[in-house]
Design a protein around this motif. Structure first.
Motif, PDB file in Angstrom:
ATOM      1  N   LYS A   1       0.832  -1.197   0.000  1.00 29.42           N
ATOM      2  CA  LYS A   1       0.000   0.000   0.000  1.00 29.42           C
ATOM      3  C   LYS A   1       0.870   1.251   0.000  1.00 29.42           C
ATOM      4  CE  LYS A   1      -1.986  -1.341   3.945  1.00 29.42           C
ATOM      5  NZ  LYS A   1      -1.454  -2.694   4.110  1.00 29.42           N
TER       6      LYS A   1
ATOM      7  N   LYS B   1      -2.687 -12.286  10.192  1.00 25.83           N
ATOM      8  CA  LYS B   1      -1.817 -11.288  10.829  1.00 25.83           C
ATOM      9  C   LYS B   1      -2.580  -9.977  11.014  1.00 25.83           C
ATOM     10  CE  LYS B   1       0.448  -8.496   8.536  1.00 25.83           C
ATOM     11  NZ  LYS B   1       0.349  -7.049   8.177  1.00 25.83           N
TER      12      LYS B   1
ATOM     13  N   GLU C   1      -2.345  -5.787  12.560  1.00 23.80           N
ATOM     14  CA  GLU C   1      -1.517  -4.688  13.066  1.00 23.80           C
ATOM     15  C   GLU C   1      -2.425  -3.743  13.839  1.00 23.80           C
ATOM     16  OE1 GLU C   1       1.011  -2.819  10.116  1.00 23.80           O
ATOM     17  OE2 GLU C   1       1.460  -4.758   9.204  1.00 23.80           O
TER      18      GLU C   1
ATOM     19  N   ASP D   1      -4.148  -1.397   9.410  1.00 19.86           N
ATOM     20  CA  ASP D   1      -3.607  -2.115   8.257  1.00 19.86           C
ATOM     21  C   ASP D   1      -4.713  -2.767   7.409  1.00 19.86           C
ATOM     22  OD1 ASP D   1      -1.043  -2.412   6.979  1.00 19.86           O
ATOM     23  OD2 ASP D   1      -1.324  -4.552   7.231  1.00 19.86           O
ATOM     24  N   GLU D   2      -4.647  -4.067   7.170  1.00 16.05           N
ATOM     25  CA  GLU D   2      -5.593  -4.723   6.264  1.00 16.05           C
ATOM     26  C   GLU D   2      -5.859  -6.142   6.715  1.00 16.05           C
ATOM     27  OE1 GLU D   2      -2.274  -4.896   2.955  1.00 16.05           O
ATOM     28  OE2 GLU D   2      -3.744  -6.444   2.458  1.00 16.05           O
TER      29      GLU D   2
END
Ligand code: ADP
Ligand code: MG
Length: 245
Positions: A13, A177, A179, A192-193
């Protein structure tokens, strides 16, 4: 909105500032990397697909009481997000053994874990994102005890929601995962994503075929082919599941 120069470009990104210092614009790229960027490529349409999947999941999580950085999505590959200071941690939740957990413990791929495992990795590309112990994390002051406890609780709560959500998509959530970051009011937000880049997703309809079942970045890591199709399929099922609610 006036044009700004990028604040930061990561592997997936580009982050732009906006006229409002509390808001950033994340532009999702088609670039794909794996093995700490030693393998590079591109997945056609990935930016739009991952941004769309992430946006829908963040919205769902918000509706279930999880505070996220998501504001809205002004274009398919763009997300307006609350600006946060990212804690340099990769928070990994695992339901089934795969990837580095298998490599480092000898657990066979596909072992169903009796309870979800929450792990912290140091988000540091130079060091190769090493696995941390709680004591090392605290020693390095990457987060406070309170933050670690809160993150662990949130990660498990997010896992329960996502596991159930993906189940409705006929997908097994193997691991993922997360963040987290702190906004200007020092509130802890999920950032984040959440996408096939950051999750391991196995198609239940092909669960016994170790290649066919893969609907995530492992298709790219392991050169399994049809990467775009897999990502697109995840988006299709996510949209369907959201519409059914
Ligand atoms: P990376 O190469 O580290 O994976 P990405 O391309 O995925 O980076 O993302 C770009 C950067 O944006 C990352 O450092 C990520 O932590 C950061 N980021 C994500 N959400 C936010 C946010 N809400 N505020 C500030 N930075 C963010
Ligand atoms: Mg990233």
């Amino acid at each position: 909105m006036s044009v700004h120069t990028k604040l930061y470009e990561g592997k997936a990104k580009i982050i732009y500032p906006t006229d409002d210092p509390q808001i950033f614009l994340a532009v999702f790229k088609d670039d794909a990397t794996a093995f700490n960027a030693q393998k590079r490529g591109s997945i056609r349409g990935k930016g739009e697909i991952n941004c769309s999947i992430s946006s829908k999941l963040f919205k769902e999580l918000e509706a279930h009481g999880v505070k996220t950085h998501f504001i809205d999505s002004p274009a398919p590959n763009q997300m307006r997000i609350e600006a946060v200071k990212i804690l340099p941690l990769e928070v990994v939740v695992r339901n089934i053994a795969a990837g580095s957990l298998c490599q480092q413990t000898g657990l066979p791929l596909g072992t169903v874990l009796k309870q979800p495992l929450v792990e912290f990795y140091y988000k540091n590309d130079q060091l190769g994102d090493p696995l941390l112990t709680r004591d090392r994390l605290l020693l390095m002051e990457l987060a406070t005890v309170e933050q670690v406890n809160k993150i662990t609780h949130l990660a498990l709560q997010i896992n329960e929601f996502l596991k159930d959500f993906f189940q409705q998509c006929d997908i097994t959530l193997v691991d993922f995962k997360l963040e987290f970051g702190l906004n200007s009011q020092q509130q802890l937000l999920l950032a984040d994503e959440i996408s096939p880049d950051t999750c391991r997703l196995w198609d239940i309809s092909a669960e016994n075929d170790p290649n066919r079942r893969v609907l995530d970045k492992d298709r790219f890591r392991r050169d399994l082919g049809n990467v775009e199709d897999a990502y697109q399929e995840v988006l299709r099922r996510v949209i369907k599941a959201v519409e059914r609610e």
